[in-house]
Structure formats: structure tokens, C-alpha cells
Design a protein around this motif. Structure first.
Motif, PDB file in Angstrom:
ATOM      1  N   VAL A 112       0.527  -0.900   0.356  1.00  0.00           N
ATOM      2  CA  VAL A 112      -0.201   0.067   0.002  1.00  0.00           C
ATOM      3  C   VAL A 112       1.104   1.486   0.032  1.00  0.00           C
ATOM      4  N   LEU A 113       2.238   0.988   0.786  1.00  0.00           N
ATOM      5  CA  LEU A 113       2.417   2.667   1.229  1.00  0.00           C
ATOM      6  C   LEU A 113       3.480   2.464  -0.314  1.00  0.00           C
ATOM      7  N   ARG A 114       4.184   1.367  -1.223  1.00  0.00           N
ATOM      8  CA  ARG A 114       4.944   1.781  -1.991  1.00  0.00           C
ATOM      9  C   ARG A 114       4.190   1.675  -3.698  1.00  0.00           C
ATOM     10  N   GLY A 115       3.206   1.409  -3.482  1.00  0.00           N
ATOM     11  CA  GLY A 115       2.054   1.328  -4.680  1.00  0.00           C
ATOM     12  C   GLY A 115       1.589   2.847  -4.846  1.00  0.00           C
ATOM     13  N   CYS A 116       1.478   4.208  -2.893  1.00  0.00           N
ATOM     14  CA  CYS A 116       0.888   5.092  -3.740  1.00  0.00           C
ATOM     15  C   CYS A 116       1.859   5.789  -3.915  1.00  0.00           C
ATOM     16  N   ALA A 117       3.583   5.526  -2.862  1.00  0.00           N
ATOM     17  CA  ALA A 117       4.437   6.005  -3.080  1.00  0.00           C
ATOM     18  C   ALA A 117       5.008   6.436  -4.891  1.00  0.00           C
ATOM     19  N   ARG A 118       4.252   5.088  -5.183  1.00  0.00           N
ATOM     20  CA  ARG A 118       4.945   5.124  -6.957  1.00  0.00           C
ATOM     21  C   ARG A 118       4.069   6.291  -7.485  1.00  0.00           C
ATOM     22  N   VAL A 119       2.915   6.711  -7.775  1.00  0.00           N
ATOM     23  CA  VAL A 119       2.110   7.289  -8.185  1.00  0.00           C
ATOM     24  C   VAL A 119       2.145   8.897  -8.363  1.00  0.00           C
ATOM     25  N   LEU A 120       2.738   9.275  -6.658  1.00  0.00           N
ATOM     26  CA  LEU A 120       2.940  10.241  -6.248  1.00  0.00           C
ATOM     27  C   LEU A 120       4.312  10.343  -6.134  1.00  0.00           C
ATOM     28  N   ASP A 121       4.686  10.186  -6.648  1.00  0.00           N
ATOM     29  CA  ASP A 121       6.480  10.796  -6.637  1.00  0.00           C
ATOM     30  C   ASP A 121       6.492  11.069  -8.574  1.00  0.00           C
ATOM     31  N   ALA A 122       5.538  10.815  -9.315  1.00  0.00           N
ATOM     32  CA  ALA A 122       5.389  11.686 -10.585  1.00  0.00           C
ATOM     33  C   ALA A 122       4.911  13.124 -10.336  1.00  0.00           C
ATOM     34  N   LEU A 123       4.285  13.624  -9.328  1.00  0.00           N
ATOM     35  CA  LEU A 123       4.124  14.782  -9.049  1.00  0.00           C
ATOM     36  C   LEU A 123       4.427  15.329  -8.490  1.00  0.00           C
ATOM     37  N   ALA A 124       6.192  14.694  -7.606  1.00  0.00           N
ATOM     38  CA  ALA A 124       6.818  15.315  -6.650  1.00  0.00           C
ATOM     39  C   ALA A 124       7.822  16.292  -6.998  1.00  0.00           C
ATOM     40  N   PRO A 125       8.754  17.012  -7.136  1.00  0.00           N
ATOM     41  CA  PRO A 125       9.911  17.699  -7.772  1.00  0.00           C
ATOM     42  C   PRO A 125      10.928  16.286  -6.862  1.00  0.00           C
ATOM     43  N   PRO A 126      11.593  16.586  -8.520  1.00  0.00           N
ATOM     44  CA  PRO A 126      12.960  16.027  -8.337  1.00  0.00           C
ATOM     45  C   PRO A 126      14.048  15.365  -7.377  1.00  0.00           C
ATOM     46  N   GLU A 127      13.580  16.529  -6.400  1.00  0.00           N
ATOM     47  CA  GLU A 127      14.357  16.721  -5.447  1.00  0.00           C
ATOM     48  C   GLU A 127      13.588  16.034  -3.970  1.00  0.00           C
ATOM     49  N   VAL A 128      12.793  15.900  -4.375  1.00  0.00           N
ATOM     50  CA  VAL A 128      12.113  15.051  -3.000  1.00  0.00           C
ATOM     51  C   VAL A 128      13.108  13.656  -3.024  1.00  0.00           C
ATOM     52  N   GLY A 129      13.855  13.353  -2.011  1.00  0.00           N
ATOM     53  CA  GLY A 129      14.313  11.994  -1.508  1.00  0.00           C
ATOM     54  C   GLY A 129      13.131  10.806  -1.008  1.00  0.00           C
ATOM     55  N   HIS A 130      12.299  11.561  -0.394  1.00  0.00           N
ATOM     56  CA  HIS A 130      11.743   9.937   0.600  1.00  0.00           C
ATOM     57  C   HIS A 130      10.054  11.317   0.276  1.00  0.00           C
TER      58      HIS A 130
END
Length: 235
Positions: A112-130
Motif C-alpha cells: 500500500v505504501l509503496r504503490g501510492c508512493a509510486r503514483v505520487l513520485d510523478a507529482l513530486a519535484p525531483p529533489e524529493v528523496g523520500h
């Protein structure tokens, strides 16, 4: 419209159980789903309810999820919201019992955590590490003729970047309808998370959300609404 497009354009994205299952299976799988769900039967009562209510049970845990998909559980810490976001229970450092270690380390939680994070990574600036992630197990009980209130603070934001609400189980309850609004108060619609794995992802900066009280269909039988709420904040 894809999940990412819906979230970006509307500020929220509904997932039906089939969509959620595809997302989470691709992120590690749900093989321990039954054990995950059963853990809601051991939630302590929330002792911080400023309205005096005894209808809410919960556990809490904090994680870090990296862009590479690593999920790390962080040392147990309190949950805090300002009164700007939670006028009922905010402004207080709240220490909840931790999510059980086996549940927090389980395949379902990580998927659940990893799946959502994969979606949200596309909306986050590249400098967001985690992502700084907080997971909350909630059980809202309707006891006898008394209603249980999933959002006693009313329509609200959580003070994070994104939030997931995932249905785990509904037992003998009516209502519990999710309502969504813009921050200006415009009604964006409503729906009820009814089946296991029904879910909604929210852009917290753009969306106010609430849930109507739940009542027992048969007041003589146990009645409750079990959900997992996960918040994501850029870190």
C-alpha cells in the motif's frame, strides 16, 4: 482517465477494488491481507477525543518511503496536528499505540505504501528523496443506537501533501459517506467506500474531505467501519 491524471486534474482519484488490487499487487502483493484486516480487532480506544466520544479506536506508525521503493519504519513518535487543521483534537501531542510490528512489516502494508508512493513520485519535484508517511488504523464503532463519527472535526484537510483512505471492512453499518469539497467550499460530490480495497487518493492542499456518521443496521450486533488512512508529506 488514469489515476495520475484524475489526481492531477481533479485533486482526487477514486480506486475501485480491482484498480487498487492491480496497484498494490504491482507493488509487492497482498498475500497477508486477511491477517492485515484481522489486526483491526485489536485497536485500543482513542483517548484523545475532545468531544468525549468513545466510538474511535486506532493505532499509528510512521515510515519513510524512498523513490527506489524502500519502506523503512521510523521510531515510534507522536501524531500532531495544529488546530488550523483539526479544531477538535488539534494542538495536542497525541501518542497512540503503535501499529503491530508484524502488520507494519507485512506485505500488504508495504505494498500500500509503496504503490501510492509510486503514483505520487510523478507529482513530486525531483529533489524529493523520500516521503514522510504516517499510517493510521481506524475503527469507528456505532454502539447500540449511538452513531460513530469518522470525522468529528468536520470537513477538513490533514496538513500534508496527499492522503489515502482505504476501506478495510464495514460491518453492520449504514452511511459513512465520503464528501469532497474545494478549499473554497464548492461541492465536488460524494460516495461511499463500501467494499474492501475501495479507496480514494486526495491532494490535501486542494481538497476538504469529511465522512458522515455511521449507525448500526442492527443495534444488537457489533457495528463498525475499519479504514487505513495514510498521509504523505514531501521530505
Amino acid at each position: 482517465m488514469t489515476l495520475l491524471e484524475s489526481l492531477g486534474q481533479s485533486g482526487f482519484a477514486r480506486l475501485d477494488p480491482a484498480q487498487a488490487r492491480v496497484l498494490f499487487e504491482a507493488a509487492g502483493g497482498l498475500s497477508d491481507w486477511d491477517r492485515f484486516c484481522a489486526s483491526w480487532n485489536d485497536l485500543p480506544r482513542d483517548g484523545y477525543m475532545a468531544d468525549g466520544g468513545r466510538y474511535r479506536r486506532r493505532r499509528h506508525a510512521t515510515f519513510a518511503v524512498s523513490r527506489s521503493g524502500d519502506v523503512e519504519r521510523r521510531p515510534h513518535q507522536p501524531h500532531y496536528q495544529s488546530r488550523d487543521y483539526n479544531p477538535l483534537n488539534g494542538g495536542v501531542v497525541r501518542w497512540f499505540e503503535p501499529i503491530e510490528a508484524s502488520v507494519g512489516a507485512g506485505q500488504t502494508m508495504h505494498a500500500v505504501l509503496r504503490g501510492c508512493a509510486r503514483v505520487l513520485d510523478a507529482l513530486a519535484p525531483p529533489e524529493v528523496g523520500h516521503w514522510h508517511v504516517e499510517a493510521h488504523q481506524f475503527r469507528i464503532e456505532a454502539i447500540g443506537e449511538s452513531a460513530g463519527n469518522p470525522t468529528p472535526e468536520g470537513r477538513h484537510q490533514d496538513g500534508v501533501d496527499y492522503a489515502l483512505v482505504l476501506m478495510v471492512r464495514r460491518q453492520n453499518i449504514a452511511s459513512g459517506t465520503t464528501t469532497l469539497h474545494t478549499v473554497a467550499g464548492e461541492d465536488l460530490g460524494s460516495f461511499t467506500l463500501e467494499q474492501p480495497l475501495d479507496a480514494v487518493l486526495l491532494d490535501d492542499a486542494r481538497i476538504l474531505h469529511g465522512v458522515t456518521p455511521v449507525r448500526a443496521i442492527d443495534p444488537q450486533q457489533p457495528a463498525y467501519r475499519d479504514v487505513l488512512v495514510v498521509t504523505f508529506r514531501r521530505s
